[in-house]
Design an enzyme around this catalytic site. Structure first.
Site, PDB file in Angstrom:
ATOM      1  N   HIS A  70      -4.041  17.247   4.798  1.00 47.78           N
ATOM      2  CA  HIS A  70      -3.216  16.160   5.312  1.00 47.78           C
ATOM      3  C   HIS A  70      -1.746  16.552   5.466  1.00 47.78           C
ATOM      4  O   HIS A  70      -1.189  16.421   6.556  1.00 47.78           O
ATOM      5  CB  HIS A  70      -3.299  14.939   4.382  1.00 47.78           C
ATOM      6  CG  HIS A  70      -2.346  13.854   4.729  1.00 47.78           C
ATOM      7  ND1 HIS A  70      -2.675  12.827   5.568  1.00 47.78           N
ATOM      8  CD2 HIS A  70      -1.050  13.657   4.398  1.00 47.78           C
ATOM      9  CE1 HIS A  70      -1.627  12.051   5.732  1.00 47.78           C
ATOM     10  NE2 HIS A  70      -0.630  12.527   5.023  1.00 47.78           N
TER      11      HIS A  70
ATOM     12  N   GLU B  16       8.511 -11.923   8.908  1.00 45.31           N
ATOM     13  CA  GLU B  16       9.879 -11.411   9.069  1.00 45.31           C
ATOM     14  C   GLU B  16       9.887  -9.933   9.457  1.00 45.31           C
ATOM     15  O   GLU B  16      10.636  -9.508  10.341  1.00 45.31           O
ATOM     16  CB  GLU B  16      10.680 -11.614   7.773  1.00 45.31           C
ATOM     17  CG  GLU B  16      10.847 -13.065   7.347  1.00 45.31           C
ATOM     18  CD  GLU B  16       9.646 -13.603   6.578  1.00 45.31           C
ATOM     19  OE1 GLU B  16       8.718 -12.816   6.269  1.00 45.31           O
ATOM     20  OE2 GLU B  16       9.620 -14.809   6.278  1.00 45.31           O
TER      21      GLU B  16
END
Lengths: 667, 667
Positions: A267, A416
């Site tokens: 990864h 938000e």
């Protein structure tokens, strides 16, 4: 682990060559940098090859072509996937030299894609989940633009997202919002590799992603992410739905690295020389590092040139528009403000001085917006479910719905963070100036996206109301204390805290003029008397701080104040002057703009020969810079409390008397 | 709108009386305060009545009973629901006087529930979504505790969540996490009223919540939220599943207010005298404001006293435990540290000085944790998918899984905000000391929950690694610049930035000892030489700043530094002293602790008679307080860049040479 290698590949040799070019460049660049993430580019190379070669509408020679499809690499750590594609398809910015300088100082090939470093990088990604949410904003902007310029607007937004993106909370806000507005030209390719940094995703997540996306109104398909035919069919089908699309692409992370593929080991670290060599064998890629044989490069470059025909056709459509529309479109895309705005704002300001309204600055903001939204047709307003509190809606802004994108107002819902990221996406798309509201305290929820606004130099305006204990009874969970400091600490963000209706209109004007800097408008819930009683053609807030009220006696004291506390400063001035202490009041609507002024102006404004007291209903952090070591600060360095606003100001000692006493103590 | 009033009610008169008592108190208190949210308490009164009277295990006389069920009002704006219930069931703290003083200064009845204001308030809520996530933490803590003390642990966590909670991104992280760990004793009652502040939820959301929760492995039911029988059946069924449960309660917001129910008008504003009067009629509630007839109060108090039998039975079970287990349990719940810890930390520190390891402070943190986790059995570690980077795992902490809760390590997944809120929930539950890691830059993602840690005075330790441009190639999206300032601005949060292995162990010790203050440990990715070469029994970091290296010549310069820049300060000291400039170095691991010292100590540490230069690889904000107006700062006031760390330090001029030059300029 999935199947591996060419022998079992259902793909054409041409496809495999093209995909392996991505894999080779990615593993070589990471190896050269000795740092980076090879796993994702190698795993998603097949998907990206199909997307770029068969679907993505782009012209490397005209990277700013407004009707290009947008491609967002939400899993930004896989940046070499994007850089490889840009190089291979022939973006001039992206040379082989840049690829070789992956992750080095001054290169265009930063560790994560950085907007502005090279053409073709549509947005900065890396902070997970935000790429997906910004792509939602881009797809929304496409719909909004199509409602205005339907003849020349028809592009898709494609996203590559990883498991991490889908674990982040913002993915929920983005997916839910996109499903609600039926953003059908948004197509998300999920790199479904079952691996995250800690290991198998089983360690931390058991989501049924298909069901999840369906619950939010998405079309969902699943494919073998190494089967070019399946991928192609799925993308073609996704383009035809009336909903946003998820395509789960089952892949093997690090595809081709025989010992490391399918593990978290691939990864975020180089493969190592040995494994790179083995991968070359496994992939049937005998070429030396960074060497892309000319016949393979040609295949890729042909993809790039194909786009030139499409962009030329678009140019024809554009030229067929009436001149007025063309002019307006170009102005929209360039983000220009109409020249009529300046006069309108000036007239408005003059009127304010005449009327002397005692509005809350959130109300002043709405009144300013009425003027702005009349002249500027590209503003797109909204609020995270606080429209009536933030006062972000004006008569010009009808709601945007799934059925009608001709409006200019977005009901973002209680999202938000999503709102902020979606606004970033709209700004990046170009053609619109997004502004959105919530309570100031919830800038915390949106903060990671505000940071990207600043880093990417996007003109996004955050309308943050209820900006202090002055909001009263809702209490400490809703009362910002540290937020002004926390926002001022952020690079390239203008934080405005206007004191009255005049300053609010000036600050709004500045926010619109700041094309490369996002703005936070910190606005009061409570009413504030006008403090700017004389009309000035100059925008006084443009200097960040200015002498609002000179001393009537010889100045011994300077009171620095912002927003709702300017009135307290003026009252303190009266108290002090009635005691014979000459006092001047300096309003400080923006630290950032003030710090850009020359030393002489700063000196004459701050007047170091006077006792300086700052008053602001927030924490003291950073004010020492303006008040000096012998100065004073009246504010609040603890959390607030629940009570009527007036009681709170007294309780926390933010009063004219306290300011006057602090000044006298220091004389 | 749903059915309304008693005539059509399928409920018993007793139920209606009890539920209407909640409605009446809620509308009266909001009316008296002329501020607040009556809609939710009136809408959810039936659900809450069933929950509290038939299911919730609690004893108002023993509010801290460790095996009580937890009740979390995630929709915190409906605080009057909770206050009404606490008063009605007989919590001593919650008098009628307090109810009458709703939202007034000094009352226990703040606008939103504030942890610590009154017993029975299990957590502070209001910032939407976080209550749900904290409840997940509580339900997790129950499972962890049950694995240790199975004879005395068996409690449920109930949540009331609103539409807003489910729109917030953190709800995704919480739901996904709870489903993954199969937290079957978590039951969420969703106030499914289709109204948010902006109006109908249709404006912003089209989610199929049932399908969504099922996708995350939850059991889902739906009921008429005004039908007591249906509600009772559903909760009873939810208790029996092997998964977390959602019960969608279809309700009418503001139930009983004839003209306003079912609209956003009843969400966040008083009903008005007239509508209150009409609601009294509609509900068949003829009593005067705040008057609860004794026979109705008796019914509620009987519920409260019922709990006394349960808590007494639990006491018997507790007494039946071996004394050693009882002692350990009480220590766990009280959050005491074992006395053996002090010695172990001292030995460790001595060993560090002997070995002088040049570890990254993230590695130093892991080594300190190995010592801590051996002695302190209540620490629960974890990371948001960065275990190998944050180095938060030690041999003592086996993973927690859905099948086995005896472990001490949580794979939180890529859920920074969720992790922080879950840690808050675990701390509030008591019995555990949670710590969790991510990159320092992602404190932004977790910030709203860090704020609640601070506001609620909870001992949560944030292990924030990769704390500056020193992380190198990942670039500006991953490099914190403003984060130290933004965190230091927050009240009641200790920010520690240790300089080496010794300081790291001292800071960890302080973090554990801070029972009422959360801590952020700001830790380097890069290796750092030991700077504390002499062993001291005293914890020098406890004073926040201390003279690390005195001047060899007469002190003309003081260099203040933190973390990785202390080494730079020491190098600058050498440069300056070799030029004949006496220089001392002060290490500043914690501003907050330093500011608590007496003036004499501060003066002797800062030495105002010297030129003061601060060096920190972050923004300058706030350092003026320590360096004075003529001091200097070496750091970074812009975003970072992608490159090897060494290149970045040079590029941004954070070097010993720059520090020395800044000092000389000012001599």
């Amino acid at each position: 682990m999935n199947k591996i290698g060419l022998k079992s590949s259902p793909n054409s040799a041409k496809h495999d060559d093209m995909a392996n070019a991505i894999r080779a460049l990615s593993m070589d660049a990471v190896q050269a940098a000795n740092s980076g993430h090879p796993g994702m580019p190698m795993g998603m190379a097949d998907v990206a090859t199909v997307l770029f070669s068969k679907f993505l509408k782009f012209d490397p020679a005209k990277p700013d072509w407004p009707d290009r499809d947008r491609f967002v690499l939400s899993a930004g750590h896989g940046s070499m996937l994007l850089y490889s594609l840009l190089y291979l398809t022939g973006y001039k910015d992206m040379t082989l030299e840049e690829i070789k300088n992956f992750r080095q100082l001054g290169s265009k090939t930063a560790g994560h894609p950085e907007y502005g470093h090279a053409k073709g990088i549509e947005t900065t990604t890396g902070p997970l989940g935000q790429g997906l949410a910004m792509a939602v904003g881009m797809a929304l902007a496409e719909r909004l633009q199509a409602a205005r310029y339907k003849e020349i607007t028809d592009h898709y937004t494609y996203v590559i997202a990883g498991d991490g993106c889908l674990m982040e909370g913002i993915s929920h806000e983005a997916i839910s919002f996109a499903g609600h507005l039926k953003l059908n030209k948004l197509i998300v390719l999920w790199d479904d590799n079952s691996i995250s940094i800690d290991g198998s995703t089983d360690l931390a997540v058991s989501d049924d992603q298909a069901k999840r996306f369906e619950a939010h109104g998405w079309d969902v398909q699943a494919v073998d992410g190494h089967d070019a035919t399946e991928i192609e069919k799925a993308i073609a089908a996704a383009k035809e739905t009336d909903r946003p699309s998820l395509i789960a692409c089952r892949t093997t992370i690090g595809f081709g690295a025989p010992n490391k593929q399918g593990t978290s080991g691939v990864h975020g670290a180089p493969l190592g020389e040995e494994e790179v060599a083995l991968a070359r064998k496994e992939l049937g890629w005998p070429h030396t590092p960074f060497d892309i044989p000319v016949e393979i490069l040609d295949k890729w470059r042909a993809v790039g040139t194909k786009g030139a025909r499409l962009s030329a056709a678009w140019e024809d459509s554009f030229k067929a528009l009436p001149e007025e529309q063309r002019t307006m479109f170009n102005a929209d895309i360039n983000g220009n403000l109409p020249s009529a705005l300046d006069d309108a704002m000036l007239d408005f300001k003059r009127q304010l001085v005449d009327d002397a309204p005692a509005w809350a600055t959130r109300k002043s903001s709405q009144e300013a917006l009425k003027v702005i939204n009349e002249k500027v047709t590209t503003t797109i307003g909204g609020s995270a479910d606080l429209t009536g509190s933030n006062l972000t809606k004006t008569p010009q802004t009808e709601p945007v719905t799934a059925e009608d994108f001709s409006g200019r107002y977005i009901y973002y819902g209680v999202r938000e963070f999503g709102m902020a990221a979606i606004m970033n996406g709209m700004a990046l798309h170009k053609g619109f100036i997004p502004y959105g509201g919530t309570f100031m305290v919830f800038t915390d929820y949106a903060r990671p996206a505000i940071r990207l606004s600043a880093l990417m130099e996007q003109r996004v305006v955050y309308v943050m109301t209820h900006d202090s204990i002055g909001l009263g009874e809702d209490g400490p969970t809703h009362q910002p204390v540290e937020h002004l400091a926390a926002l001022r600490a952020m690079p390239n963000l203008n934080v405005f805290r206007p004191a009255d209706a005049v300053e609010t209109s000036e600050c709004w004007h500045l926010a619109l003029q700041s094309k490369k800097t996002p703005s936070v408008l910190s606005l009061s819930r409570q009413n504030l008397e006008l403090v700017r009683k004389t009309h000035t053609a100059d925008n006084l807030c443009a200097r960040g701080a200015y002498e609002l009220a000179p001393a009537n006696l010889e100045a011994k004291v300077t009171i620095l104040a912002t927003g709702s506390e300017v009135a307290i400063a003026l009252a303190a001035q009266k108290l002090l002057e009635s005691d014979g202490v000459g006092t001047r009041v300096v309003s400080v609507p923006s630290w950032e703009l003030f710090e850009k002024q020359d030393d002489a102006y700063k000196k004459e404004t701050l007047r170091e020969d006077t006792v300086r007291i700052a008053v602001e209903a927030g924490c003291s952090m950073g004010w020492e810079k303006f008040t000096g070591p012998n100065g004073g600060f009246i504010g609040i360095n603890s959390f607030g409390a629940s009570a009527p606003a007036g009681d709170l100001y007294k309780h926390f000692g933010i009063t004219a008397e306290a300011v006057a006493a602090a000044a006298k103590d220091r004389l």
